[in-house]
Structures are given as C-alpha cells and as structure tokens.
Design a protein around this motif. Sequence first.
Motif, mmCIF file in Angstrom:
data_model
loop_
_atom_site.group_PDB
_atom_site.id
_atom_site.type_symbol
_atom_site.label_atom_id
_atom_site.label_comp_id
_atom_site.label_asym_id
_atom_site.label_seq_id
_atom_site.Cartn_x
_atom_site.Cartn_y
_atom_site.Cartn_z
ATOM 1 N N SER A 150 0.819 -1.213 0.000
ATOM 2 C CA SER A 150 0.000 0.000 0.000
ATOM 3 C C SER A 150 0.850 1.260 0.000
ATOM 4 C CB SER A 150 -0.919 0.000 1.221
ATOM 5 O OG SER A 150 -0.157 -0.046 2.420
ATOM 6 N N ARG A 185 -1.858 8.461 2.526
ATOM 7 C CA ARG A 185 -2.873 8.079 1.559
ATOM 8 C C ARG A 185 -4.245 8.087 2.222
ATOM 9 N NH1 ARG A 185 1.727 5.964 -0.456
ATOM 10 N NH2 ARG A 185 1.853 5.612 -2.710
ATOM 11 N N TRP A 208 -8.033 6.648 2.140
ATOM 12 C CA TRP A 208 -8.783 5.480 1.717
ATOM 13 C C TRP A 208 -10.268 5.705 1.998
ATOM 14 C CZ3 TRP A 208 -5.539 1.845 -0.460
ATOM 15 C CH2 TRP A 208 -4.186 1.949 -0.143
ATOM 16 N N CYS A 232 -8.204 3.549 -2.680
ATOM 17 C CA CYS A 232 -7.355 4.708 -2.406
ATOM 18 C C CYS A 232 -7.841 5.898 -3.227
ATOM 19 C CB CYS A 232 -5.899 4.384 -2.723
ATOM 20 S SG CYS A 232 -4.762 5.751 -2.392
ATOM 21 N N ALA A 238 -2.889 10.259 -2.852
ATOM 22 C CA ALA A 238 -1.688 10.249 -2.019
ATOM 23 C C ALA A 238 -1.141 11.659 -1.966
ATOM 24 C CB ALA A 238 -0.636 9.284 -2.560
#
Length: 892
Positions: free
Chosen positions: A457, A485, A487, A501, A504
């Motif tokens: 991840s 990140r 989610w 996701c 980022a």
Amino acid sequence: MVVKVDTANKLKYCLKRKAGRSIIERRPIFSPDGESVAVIVEDIVHVYNVQTCELVRTLESETPIDGFVGIEFPQNEDYNLYGCSKSGLVTIWTWDKGAVLRDTHLQIPANLIVLTFDLINENECFITGAGGSYSKNIHYASYSIKTGELLCEYGTRIWNTQPLIKVALGWNNDDRFAAICNGTKSLYIQSIYNQNTSAIFYNFSEYRIVSVACHKSINTLAVTDTLGRATVIRGNLYDIRNAAKEVFHWHCLPPMALCFSMQGNYLYSGGVESVLVKWTLGSLAYKAAEKSFLPRLPGLVRYITTNNTHIAITLTNNSIVIANAQMHAVGTIAECGGVSPTARTLEPVLIYQHKLGALLMHGPTGHLQLYSTTSNKVLYNIDITGQNRIQPERWNLMPLQTEITCASLSPNGQWLVTSEYRNDGFMYPEERLKFWTINQNNKQKSPFLMNTCINLSHGGCRVVALAFSYDGKLCVSSGLDQKFRVWEFDCSNNKRGIWVCLTACYYSSGVAQYLSQGILNNFKIGHSEPSDDFTQFPYMKEMRKDDPVKKLANFHNEYTITDDRMSAGSCSNSENEMSGLAMSRDGSLIAAWFGCKLTLWDTYLCTLRTSLSHPALRPKGVDVKFGNNDAAHYLVCTTESCLAVWSLLSLTVKWLVQLNPMALCSDLLSNKMAVVTSNNDIHIFTPHSSKPLMSQQRVSDPNLGVFKKCAFGASTKDGVTLYLLRNDVEVFSFEPEKTKEGRLESIPHSNAPVSKFSTLLAEQQLSAVRRGAPVDTLASDVDATSSAAISNISMAPPYMTPPVSLLCTTFLQELAGQEEPKDDEFTDLEEKMNVDQSSDEEDDVIKLNGPYAPRATELWTPNYEAVKAKKLNRILEDPFIDLHATSSLFGI
C-alpha cells in the motif's frame, strides 16, 4: 433518615495492574490429585483447574516478598505446598485451605539472590544463588526448612550465565544428588549428603549442555545439547565414564526443556522448533526409541511438567498448554503478552473497544489480542497476518517474522485497519494494509472478518500511523515513503464493498531526490544459505559476548533486538519524515506531521490548507489529536519534549508545556485528553486550559518500566478510567479508588424506599383545589426545539459554522445571554399580571407543588408575531441615513 456517599467533587485515583503478568518465568507443578496446576506469577501463586483452565484461587505469602523462584510438593507429604522467594523466605501453605502454615527465613549470605529452589525432603532444601543480577559467583548449599540454618555449603563457582543455570535432583544408589548445568559443555553432579563426593560430565563432541532432568526414583539422568541431541545416562553417576549412554536425536536446534514422566518410562523434550517430542526409553521392550509429536505449538518451549494424566507445556507466548498422555492438547492457560522481541521495539497497540468492553493490543507474532476488562480474560487471539512462522535454522536462531506495525479502530467500532511489515534487507519487503469489519455472526471464532487486503500500500515502506474519520467511511495511513494516503469505503461495484485509495499527498517540492527504500532498486538474487558446517556456528561449542543461546533462554524478555532489521535498506530524512496524523470529527481536515512541521490538508480536495511550525516543536513531531465536542477547534500535538495546543480559528499556539510526553490520547465521549510523561506522570486536561483537571505525579517507578501507550476506557460523569501499556507489555488501569469514605448528605423523602401501602397515598393532601389555566404545551416544545438548535450549532466544528452575517440577531443575543428590550405594551401587560390577586380564601389553599410553585408570569409565553410587527414599524419609521450628518459630505 437515608444517606448516600457523595464522591462527585474530589476523587482519589489509584493505579491497578490489569494484565500482562508473566506466567512463564518459573516451572509450573501439578497438584497431588492431578486436578489443578500451580503457576508462579511474581509474588503470588495462581491455581488453575486442569479441565477448564480457569483460575480457581491464589496463594499469597503473609510477608511481603519480591517474587517466588520455585514451588514444590514433597514426595512424602502431598498435603503441603512449599515455596521460596528470591530473598530466601520459605513459605508453607496447606493445600486444601490455602492457609499459610509457616514462614522460615533461610540464613543465606547478605545480598544473595536465590536463583533455584529444590526440595530434598520435607525438612531440607537445595538452593543456588548469586550476589546480584550480574554476579558471576554462584553459591549453592542445602538449608533446613524448619530452622533456616545452613546444613552444608558445597562451595562457590564462577559462572557468568545466570539465565542458563538449571538444577535437577535425583537418586544414585540411595544417595541424593544435584545435577547442575550452566550452558557450558560440563555437567556438575554433587552429592547432597556427602560434600566431598562429586563428578563432572563433559559432553562428547564438546557441544554445550542447555538442560538437565533426573529420574524420580532410579539413578538415571538426561541432558540436551546445542546440536539437538537428548542423552540419557544410566548407572553409577559418580563414575560417569563407565555409565551407559543412550542418545535420541530429532531436534536440529537446542532443546531448552526436558522432563521425565512420573514412572520414568518416557522422556519429553521441546525447544525452538515449537514441537513437543515424547521419547520411549529403552526400559520398555519392543518400543525403544519410539517417538510421538505434538507439533505447531504457538511459542518456544521453556518448561515441561508431567503427572500421570497430563502434561503442562510452558511457552514463550505467555501461555501454558495442557496436553493429555496421548499428546493431544486439551486446554490453554493464556495471559496477555507474549510479544516477540522485534514487536517490543515497534509502536505498541492499545485500543479500547467500547462495544465489547475490551482492549485490543499486541499479542504473539502476527496476532492481536482482545482482552476483556470486566472478566480479566483473553477473549480472542486474532490472526492478522495469516502466515506460518518462519522456522529458525542453525545459522539464524531468531529469524525475522512478519510483525503488526500499527492498528486503528473506527470511533463507531465498525472497522479495524491493521498494517503488517517485514524487511530483512535481502528479500523484497512485505507490506500489507488490511481492513477488517466487525463480525455480526457469533458462530465465527474471530470478532473481525477481513474485508480488503492491499499489498504494498505504501510501495514497500513501513506504515507508521493510521487514523479513521468519526463515521468510519474514510481512513488515512502514513508511511516511511513520506506520503499519506486517503482510503474510502466504496460499495458501488460490490455488494460487500471494498476500500479504495482516493489520493496520495506529500509535503515536498514534488520531485523526490532519492527513494526512501533503496533496496527496492536492487536486483534480487537472494542470498545463499551457509552450509551445514558446524565451524561456522561457534555458539554451539563456546560462549561469547553476544550469545544467541542465552537470548533464547530469555526470549520472552529480550530487548537487545532492535527495529534496525525492520528498516533495512531505508533512507532517513528527518526534515520530511512522517510520524503521527489525525482526522477531524467531521472528516474535512487531516493533520499530519512532516518532520517538525504540522500540516493541515483538505480531505476532499486533497490540497494543503496551511502549515504550522514553532521553534519549540523541533526537531520532530510525534503525535497529534483533534479535540472533541466543544474543543473541536483545537489541535493538540506532542513532540519528544513538549505538549502544544493550536487554535484552528487563529492558527496560533494557545498554550505550550514542557513535560517530555510519551503517549497522548483523547476521549471520544467528552473533551478530555490525557498525556503520560517519561517520569510516568499522568495529566488529564482539556484543550481549553493548560491547567489540568487531574494530575498525578510518578504513579509508577520509571526504573521498572515506562508507559508507552494510553487509552480512555468506559468513563462516567464522576470520573474517568485510563488504561496504560508499559514497555514490558503489562496493562495498568488508572481509575477512581473505591472507598467508603466521603461526605454524607440527606436524601429527600421522595427518593427513599417506599412500601406498597405508601404508594396508595398521596404525598400532599389538598383542602381546596382550584383549576388553573391550561399550560401551552406548544410553547414548551418550541423552547425545547430552540435549545436543541443552540446546542447543535454550538457543538459543531468552528470551521463548519456559517458566517456570523448569516445568523439571525435574536439567535446571537440568546446565545450571548442578552435579553431583548421590552416594549411598552408588553410592559403594561406584565404589570397587570404582577398585580396581587390574593384573597382570604387563598390563604387556606395549599399549593399543588409546595412552597416553590411557579408564578403565573413564568407560565406566560410572549407573542412573537407582535414582536416582529413592532420591530418592522421601528425600521420603517427611522431613516437609514441622517440627512443632517451627511449634508456636508455629499453637498446636499
């Protein structure tokens, strides 16, 4: 008169040990009837039932001690239990009643710490001791249990391996002897009744001896060595060269535990392979050298104890497995802890689950434990990694396992997110992020079911922090790749739904000057394993400074293994290195540490809102939390040396305190927060003020352990409950002290218990009743609705509140506590309502609600339509612009 205890003003708090005590430090023993097993837990003895593995009772000493080193039943006296402490205090309990029969102080030398304790008979004992934790001079002698006097001192030897010293007592031609091994290639045999009779057995091939066991009735003993062999020696043990030897070899690693059966026909061995082996000795015809196994034990074997029907296997995961004579596990005595040495150096996990009333914390390798705070039992061992443990080898006795680095639970208790990581520097890093949903089916064995598993991840970099939004629909993870990140739970393409996701984010120029994981660019060719040449493993024959065999003997308390192996191949940049992060209560803001800079990000736009910095926050931030309830506009952060509170309205530091914080937590149900310092000081506060609500200095000695994690439990309106996790994986609770002292106050008669007859009588008798005017229930409903609206807007986060210009004037005045000026017509009406209308007839009337009955004006509701009309008339009559004042400006 009925009284009650008032404890709402000042509560006395106390620190209690909840769980995590080690039950594997010493060898357990079975009771004479075989129905119970006694286990040493520091300074007390726990007695568990063999069938149910439940705690039945505890045995304590009447004299304060610093811990027991051994307990034993005499062979000719099975109705009394003998135990010895580290300071040489022998305590005798009656087994049936558990009462202390006698305490005897052994006359041991000053400052001597007892290492082992073995009963010779009901009147004598054999002990070994050392002058301190690091002393090399080992003292061994026999003492009288009745008087405590020294019977025979066999001398003092210089040994530097206290954790490897093991003693077993046996018989040699009607003579009692003690066999002692200390981790070298020599076994010392000393006659107890004859000081000058002794022998030394040198292991052939010069491999180190790691354990010893003696037969209970005949002249037979057994030893194990670092090669994995178990050697049984029979005959005259004082002339060991001419004694018969029988070798059993299945283990490839050092067997750390060894035990004979009660009759001596079987030999049990176990060690690093996590397998119990049952050997059939040569005394049984047609079955010599036959062996059976109990494999896949959840830890390394430390001790083995047997009776006629059961076997107790002590494991390094802080548990004791009970097996029957057919080598089938029938029960487990489990306790919190059992964390591997690598997991001890990582960030600990301590989460309170409100729905289950349990604590979620680190367990054995690859597991999370769910510990009930009400029943004080381990409810579940949740397998997170779902992997078999990597088996040790001769060239690598302690391989690196896949460990759980961090975990987080959503505030609503619906989701659990975990991160696991392994990187040995040779193979490609293993890194996974897993989302778990709470199990609604009680038939399942685990309280959580895995919903989504994301491999790599963060690109193979270790995850350092996790956070959920309040509703559990968003999750944020940060890693050593200097990115976090976002989610989101998506159920559009799947009925069950999965986590995906969104984006980022990183705090840099956009172009990284290096990769945080240099090992990712290397070509993977693996590494060649060393050949099976014993000359490459010097620990098997000689003892060195960094002895792996000594680490195996103290594996459950090992701290020398650092997390450098978990960060192999990674680069470090403290300027932008990520640490803690948090999400606001409504999920619109994300706070993340990048080095010494605290950044605020928009969750949905994924843009940087602002960056907060302060000279006192250098060199690196550690943790960050948003305030709850009326403190939602505050941001609390910690560094290695200070605690700071930021105001999100002014983006300034509201207050800052230098106190070396170790852990920070917040209560979801209130605005309270708690911080624990390196001196084990506890401060409970609110972000509104730097003056703590409650402060307790040095609740525990820092030399015994430092609290690394804290979590709020089920708090009440009178006090809070705080759970603390020490670096030795022991759990404590900081809660109000239960005491009968307090201030007494009278209770109204209406709250007193009533009889059945009194319920038929009215509380007051009225001589005359006059029907009053009907109460406007609609007005009360309006007032309740308006107060609820004020409460909802007040509890909302400040950055989500509408502008002041859009709020009505009356709402702001009511919120500020200002009263609206009264008009003339309403003033006249109030004067009319306040006219004294009492008469002589009303003097005899008893008011319905007693002397505190409401006045008539308090039941009157104003006419809001008339108020609005009056205001409108004022606006229309008064000009907006004063012509006389503006004539000079505009030339009118």
